[in-house]
Each structure stands twice: as structure tokens, then as C-alpha cells.
Design a protein around this motif. Structure first.
Motif, mmCIF file in Angstrom:
data_model
loop_
_atom_site.group_PDB
_atom_site.id
_atom_site.type_symbol
_atom_site.label_atom_id
_atom_site.label_comp_id
_atom_site.label_asym_id
_atom_site.label_seq_id
_atom_site.Cartn_x
_atom_site.Cartn_y
_atom_site.Cartn_z
ATOM 1 N N UNK A 84 0.845 -1.195 0.000
ATOM 2 C CA UNK A 84 0.000 0.000 0.000
ATOM 3 C C UNK A 84 0.886 1.254 0.000
ATOM 4 N N UNK A 85 0.555 2.229 -0.845
ATOM 5 C CA UNK A 85 1.281 3.489 -0.890
ATOM 6 C C UNK A 85 1.017 4.271 0.390
ATOM 7 N N UNK A 86 2.082 4.786 1.012
ATOM 8 C CA UNK A 86 1.891 5.521 2.262
ATOM 9 C C UNK A 86 1.230 6.866 1.976
ATOM 10 N N UNK A 87 0.537 7.446 2.946
ATOM 11 C CA UNK A 87 -0.101 8.750 2.742
ATOM 12 C C UNK A 87 0.925 9.830 2.414
ATOM 13 N N UNK A 88 0.482 10.829 1.678
ATOM 14 C CA UNK A 88 1.305 11.993 1.377
ATOM 15 C C UNK A 88 1.373 12.872 2.626
ATOM 16 N N UNK A 89 2.573 13.205 3.050
ATOM 17 C CA UNK A 89 2.757 13.997 4.265
ATOM 18 C C UNK A 89 2.830 15.477 3.883
ATOM 19 N N UNK A 90 1.800 16.216 4.284
ATOM 20 C CA UNK A 90 1.644 17.599 3.832
ATOM 21 C C UNK A 90 1.748 18.564 5.010
ATOM 22 N N UNK A 91 2.616 19.559 4.858
ATOM 23 C CA UNK A 91 2.654 20.691 5.774
ATOM 24 C C UNK A 91 1.834 21.798 5.118
ATOM 25 N N UNK A 92 0.640 22.047 5.646
ATOM 26 C CA UNK A 92 -0.221 23.096 5.114
ATOM 27 C C UNK A 92 -0.119 24.324 6.000
ATOM 28 N N UNK A 93 -0.136 25.480 5.388
ATOM 29 C CA UNK A 93 -0.041 26.744 6.123
ATOM 30 C C UNK A 93 -1.304 27.554 5.851
ATOM 31 N N UNK A 94 -2.227 27.591 6.849
ATOM 32 C CA UNK A 94 -2.200 26.885 8.129
ATOM 33 C C UNK A 94 -3.018 25.592 8.045
ATOM 34 N N UNK A 95 -2.606 24.575 8.780
ATOM 35 C CA UNK A 95 -3.324 23.303 8.763
ATOM 36 C C UNK A 95 -4.658 23.386 9.493
ATOM 37 N N UNK A 96 -4.794 24.297 10.450
ATOM 38 C CA UNK A 96 -5.992 24.348 11.290
ATOM 39 C C UNK A 96 -7.164 25.076 10.646
ATOM 40 N N UNK A 97 -6.951 25.727 9.522
ATOM 41 C CA UNK A 97 -8.034 26.490 8.892
ATOM 42 C C UNK A 97 -9.118 25.538 8.370
#
Length: 389
Positions: free
Chosen positions: A1-14
Motif C-alpha cells: 500500500x502506498x503511504x499517505x502523502x505527508x503535507x505541511x499546510x499553512x495553516x493546517x488548522x483552517x
């Protein structure tokens, strides 16, 4: 299984960011807390920093910038993008705003300089409307992927439980000025609305308006002007209140026959999206790309002139096309729109996954300020599915 894409979103909490990345294929990093900040505080965005990115280089695959660039100067942002590329991350940017709503007209130049620096430098650009994408192509030569704004109504709200208000003897038009942030023209929008209401009433339409304003505002002089203007009209009432929670806000909007947006500049509007979810017709100013958000006769734009003529014409049109509060027709509209939201929003999430995978899978050559090419990731240009409701 392909691992999830690890994303740093700015901002993640929005809330917007949470909704467009709600997929098992994506793991969204938490917002790092600024030094000394309390729980839930993520401003200014710690992750949009070269040193932070270098320290966490092994923890992510991709940086996605949404909001918060105005907290930094151009050099800081360039260093952050370069650090992300050096760490092997792809960088994606969603252009929500071509003119920043939190900045005054004379403060826009630094923000535009940020767009000048970042849009040619990142690996993929997204935006919310075809009109904004065309402007991005014209100004920067960058092809942006179009992803419509997702639903804003509380996810727990169904078509059966959404508020629909009650119809009064007069059609009620709302103007919400909130805290009079720099992108809001409180006095100008109020004056245009008063003139438009007087025109509609003189033409035989039973209509009234309600101007709403937070008790705590950023521009007290503008608040005083709004108070003075509202006092001149028997058909327009002013309501000053504390900031509303989501439930109270939705209930307040549901009472309206139409909503007027008060922006002096800007690009897209989440307020418009919430009105759309609730079946409330909208008239936006003829600036930005507000009217592009939905292809529907109950969403339009007009000039907000002092004589109110264009605004009155637009209001008459959307009032004719829309449904009154409290009616079965209004409920039917909400039902259809929320069903359409479910389909389109799922497409928006799939589009984000596709963009992320594309920029990570297909390296390309991008220029550096020194002119020496280096590898980066390819930017897909296929637009996402758009709503036509």
C-alpha cells in the motif's frame, strides 16, 4: 500500500484546509505553535520558515501555502520555498486572494510583491475561480488549477436541519460589516444600499435593509459614518452585536431575502459560499472574482454607486430569481445545493491528491534567481470539477 502523502499546510488548522485535504491519502501535519502562544494559536505561521523546514525535512513531502504570507517579507518567503525544495519537498500555493482583504489599498504593494516572487517559484498553483486563474495567467504566465470553494455550512447540518428563517411582510436585505476590516467599505456599501432600498421602495417593492456591525471594530471613524448613514433612513436598521458563533451566523443569514457584500477590494468570499449553502441570493461589488464563484442568477455583481441605481437593479433581479425565507422553495434549493456540494467537494479533495502526486512524481527544471536551472516538480494544469448549480 502506498503511504499517505505527508503535507505541511499553512495553516493546517483552517477549516478550508481541513476540508480540501480530507482524504486517507493525505496526512496533514499539525500547526506548530509560536513560542509562548496558547492552545489553538497558530499565527504567525511557524512552518513558513526556512529554519523550521530544515529542522523537519524528514517529516514531510510537500508544503502547501494557503494563508499567512503577509506575516513575512518577500526574502523570508523565498528562503522558505528554497528550503522546502532543498529538503526534497514540492511546494504548492493556493491563491485565495489577489488583493489581500486584511490589508488597506495602500498596503497591497508588499503582498503583490510576494505573489510576484512566489507564483513563478512554486511547483503548482491553485485558485478558486476561472476568472482568478485567467488573471494569474495574464500577470505571471502561470497556469493555475481551478478548485471551487468547498461547503462552509457546518458539516453536521443537513438539508432538513439547515435554518431557513421566516418570511416577513417586507423583503429583507442584509449587509454584514463585521469588524470593518480594511477590505470592507462600510460607509460606501451602506450609502449604496440605502439609496438602492429607496429606489426599490419608490418602485413599489416592499423592502427593508438591515446593516450589522460588531461592537468592537477596527475602524471607529467608519463605524461612526455607518451609524450616521443608517440614522437617515427609516427603511434601514443598524444592529450592533458581539461576534456571532457559527450557529447564530447561519440562522441570521437564513432570515434574509438577499445579502449584499461590502468589499472595497478582494478576490473570493467565504461569506458568499455560506449564503450559497443557505439558499440566500447575493449581490457582490464588481471587483475581484466574486461573481465567478457560482454560475447562477441568484449570484451577481454590481457597481456600488452613491445613487444606488446599479445595486437596486441587481437586487431586484436576484430577489426575483431567489426564494423567500421560510418557504418550501428555499428548503428545496438548500437540498439541491448541499447534494451538489457533496459531489463537487469530493472532486476538490481528489484534485488536491492528484496535484500533490503529480508534483512529487514528475520533476521538472525550474530557474533560480542566479539563472542556473535546478530540478523541481511539474505543475499540472488540469482544472478540477466545478459546480454549475
Amino acid at each position: 500500500m502506498t503511504r499517505p502523502l505527508r503535507v505541511v499546510a499553512v495553516p493546517a488548522s483552517h477549516p478550508y484546509v481541513r476540508r480540501v485535504t480530507a482524504d486517507d491519502a493525505i496526512t496533514l501535519s499539525h500547526d506548530p505553535r509560536p513560542d509562548g502562544a496558547g492552545p489553538g494559536v497558530w499565527w504567525p505561521p511557524v512552518a513558513l520558515d526556512a529554519a523550521w523546514i530544515r529542522a523537519h525535512a524528514d517529516e514531510a513531502d510537500l508544503l502547501h501555502v494557503h494563508f499567512g504570507t503577509e506575516s513575512f517579507d518577500v526574502e523570508h518567503l523565498i528562503a522558505a520555498v528554497d528550503a522546502a525544495h532543498d529538503a526534497g519537498w514540492a511546494v504548492v500555493q493556493t491563491v485565495h486572494d489577489l488583493d489581500h482583504p486584511q490589508l488597506a489599498d495602500d498596503e497591497q504593494a508588499p503582498y503583490r510583491a510576494q505573489l510576484d516572487a512566489l507564483l513563478p517559484r512554486v511547483d503548482a498553483v491553485l485558485t478558486l475561480t476561472a476568472g482568478a486563474a485567467a488573471e494569474i495567467a495574464r500577470r505571471w504566465g502561470v497556469e493555475a488549477t481551478v478548485v471551487p470553494h468547498p461547503r462552509l455550512l457546518d458539516p453536521r447540518t443537513t438539508a432538513a436541519t439547515a435554518p431557513i428563517g421566516l418570511a416577513g411582510d417586507q423583503r429583507l436585505i442584509g449587509l454584514h460589516l463585521k469588524d470593518l476590516r480594511p477590505g470592507v467599505d462600510g460607509p460606501g456599501a451602506t450609502a449604496a444600499l440605502i439609496a438602492a432600498v429607496e429606489r426599490l421602495r419608490s418602485g413599489g417593492l416592499a423592502v427593508a435593509a438591515e446593516v450589522r456591525l460588531h461592537r468592537s471594530v477596527r475602524d471607529e471613524a467608519a463605524r461612526d459614518d455607518v451609524r450616521r448613514l443608517c440614522a437617515t433612513s427609516e427603511a434601514v436598521s443598524l444592529v450592533e452585536h458581539d461576534r456571532l458563533d457559527d450557529t447564530a451566523l447561519a440562522a441570521g443569514l437564513a432570515r434574509l431575502d438577499a445579502c449584499v457584500l461590502p468589499y472595497r477590494h478582494g478576490t473570493h468570499s467565504g461569506w458568499l459560499e455560506l449564503c450559497w449553502d443557505l439558499g440566500v441570493p447575493v449581490v457582490a461589488p464588481d471587483t475581484g472574482h466574486y461573481a465567478d464563484q457560482h454560475d447562477d442568477p441568484t449570484v451577481t455583481s454590481a457597481r456600488f454607486d452613491d445613487d444606488g441605481a446599479a445595486l437596486a437593479e441587481a437586487l431586484e433581479r436576484v430577489l426575483r430569481e431567489g426564494a423567500r425565507p421560510g418557504t418550501t422553495h428555499r428548503r428545496d434549493i438548500i437540498t439541491a445545493r448541499l447534494a451538489d456540494r457533496a459531489r463537487v467537494d469530493a472532486g476538490v479533495v481528489r484534485s488536491h491528491v492528484a496535484v500533490y502526486r503529480a508534483v512529487l512524481a514528475h520533476p521538472r527544471i525550474r530557474p533560480t534567481p542566479s539563472g542556473h536551472p535546478i530540478e523541481s516538480a511539474a505543475s499540472p494544469a488540469r482544472p478540477a470539477e466545478r459546480t454549475t448549480a
